[in-house]
Design a protein around this motif. Sequence first.
Motif, PDB file in Angstrom:
ATOM      1  N   ALA A   1     -10.250  48.228   5.437  1.00 47.04           N
ATOM      2  CA  ALA A   1      -9.409  48.448   6.617  1.00 47.04           C
ATOM      3  C   ALA A   1     -10.068  49.354   7.651  1.00 47.04           C
ATOM      4  CB  ALA A   1      -8.050  49.013   6.206  1.00 47.04           C
TER       5      ALA A   1
ATOM      6  N   VAL B   1      -7.681  39.850   8.200  1.00 45.35           N
ATOM      7  CA  VAL B   1      -6.958  39.379   9.378  1.00 45.35           C
ATOM      8  C   VAL B   1      -7.108  37.864   9.473  1.00 45.35           C
ATOM      9  CG1 VAL B   1      -6.741  39.530  11.888  1.00 45.35           C
ATOM     10  CG2 VAL B   1      -7.370  41.562  10.573  1.00 45.35           C
TER      11      VAL B   1
ATOM     12  N   TRP C   1      -1.741  44.536  17.042  1.00 40.70           N
ATOM     13  CA  TRP C   1      -2.842  43.583  17.139  1.00 40.70           C
ATOM     14  C   TRP C   1      -2.525  42.600  18.261  1.00 40.70           C
ATOM     15  CZ3 TRP C   1      -7.216  43.374  13.794  1.00 40.70           C
ATOM     16  CH2 TRP C   1      -7.233  44.380  12.826  1.00 40.70           C
TER      17      TRP C   1
ATOM     18  N   ASP D   1       0.302  45.756  11.786  1.00 42.26           N
ATOM     19  CA  ASP D   1      -0.167  45.901  10.413  1.00 42.26           C
ATOM     20  C   ASP D   1       0.689  46.926   9.677  1.00 42.26           C
ATOM     21  OD1 ASP D   1      -1.082  48.411  11.263  1.00 42.26           O
ATOM     22  OD2 ASP D   1      -3.172  47.758  11.429  1.00 42.26           O
TER      23      ASP D   1
ATOM     24  N   PRO E   1      -2.620  40.401  10.656  1.00 43.15           N
ATOM     25  CA  PRO E   1      -3.198  41.131   9.526  1.00 43.15           C
ATOM     26  C   PRO E   1      -2.420  40.880   8.239  1.00 43.15           C
ATOM     27  CG  PRO E   1      -1.990  42.620  10.976  1.00 43.15           C
ATOM     28  CD  PRO E   1      -1.989  41.287  11.645  1.00 43.15           C
ATOM     29  N   GLY E   2      -3.142  40.959   7.111  1.00 46.16           N
ATOM     30  CA  GLY E   2      -2.511  40.780   5.808  1.00 46.16           C
ATOM     31  C   GLY E   2      -3.488  40.258   4.781  1.00 46.16           C
TER      32      GLY E   2
END
Length: 563
Positions: free
Chosen positions: A308, A292, A214, A208, A287-288
Amino acid sequence: MPGDAEAKRPAGTGWYRCWVKVPDNWATLGGRDLWVESVTLTIDSSHAAHEAFINGHRLGGAGLFPPDAKPSDGKPKRYKVPPGGLAKGKWNELAIKVFNRDGLGQFQDNGPSIQGYFLECLFSGEWEYRPGTEPPPPGQALAAKPPRAAYDQFHEASRVLFEAQTLVHGERLSPSESLARFELDDGLAIETVLHEPLVAQPTHLSFDARGRLWVSHYVQYPYPAGLRQISRDKYYRAKYDRQPKPPPHHTPGRSRVTVHEDTDGDGAYDTHKVFADKLSLANAALPGRDGVWVMHTPHLLFYPDRNADDIPDGDPVVHLAGFGFEDTHSVANGLAWGPDGWLYGAQGSTVSCRVTRPGIDPLGTTGVHFEGCMVWRYRPESREFEIFAEGGGNVFGLEFDTVGRLFSGHNGGGTRGFHYVQSGLYLKQGKSPGKFGPPDNPFAFGELPMMPGGEIPRFSHNVIAVNGSAMPDAWQGKLLGADPLHRHLVLSERSVRGASFITRDVGFPVKNSDVAFRPVYMANAPDGSLLIADFYERYIAHGQHYQSQIDPTSGRIYRLCAE
């Protein structure tokens, strides 16, 4: 015979016996391990206590015999036939000891069967029976064909599969022992950054904006949670009794997504959180966009997390549906952000899809259909979905290099992978019409090839373009492939050839003699190093995993860098 509902079955303890002459490669030690390590005995259903033996060697059993007699639970059973347990060119003795309290117990359905990787034999005909507790002689294979209850007719395996109650894990070293087995080229260093129980069956790594790692743990593989297989073919493409619902309305599974952080900058991950668990076919998380994205076949999910805090703000949103799961080692995978802001993903060779956009497409729409391997992409803001390129190998993982070119590995030989361009029509993994169907575009002027690489054995399934500042200078821009079959990484240089590339192997800088080391995914890390996801399995072929030769508790992640 055991499967005949009308047959007379004496009460008490007794022995059923038959004989089987198996294909030579099932019994040839020193040949290809896949064949001798992939033999199992299946008993569909039995309410009688039983024990199964091959040539006098016990394979397993269920229930209890007198004096503490207890019937079997009636569930199907699968027992591994160990390498060396079968005699080549002889008639192998299969003996099943049973305790039938009142004469009502029986083997159901088609009776027992023996399976290899592609072939099987059903013991649905004649059997011998001997009452009493003493096993019938001789307890070994015979050179001459017995006069009765002898089987040697094999056909393509198609019996439905299921997860055995006892899984076969295979050999396993501790994380420190396996680390000591690495053989590195001069100037390299490797360390274990995560291992079981924090990691199990890792298939995807991502980072991330805070540099945190992740990890996707594909622990539910290979059987979808809560579904029952109703048919399949020899390629392990299956049909199930229903379509799974998305979380939270799904049958809870074992897969999960975790996030790991190095809070003090010493290079060690010291905080570990579970972001989402009890998932089924979840093999990639990215993530983004204030949350996620999780590839949870048949759905692409988005877990919102605007603050977050690593706790989803609510139930996941289903952005796409209809990805196929006929063969769970080929399902949609490899989520990656493209330089154009689209979300990219891959689909393997032995699944199909009919992708729809819930809430956008009308109910009953057929969706975007494709059979076999391809690369797709999705634009979250506009909800656009399209196939980016058709074909490839059994595509697993996607990689963009520093100038935005897209690559993947290949599970075949003769190449280190594919270089994809938009709308490209590429050679599929093979040409068998029974496996891949007819060409998708009969009007195309042929197919674009994989990147030629010379005499290359299969396979480097996942590739990345090395660009980390902590990696050797000589590696920059080169392709690094993960070969789980041969337990090494291979470094290749690219040379321009027309509009694409050819490759040349320059070395195998990372090797491991641990038979369970299985590198399946790699990622360039924010600190300039490279992380390697190790599925850590003695048995790596997906057919073996369907046979329950799998360890869902193991997995490691390594950091590789220059000294």
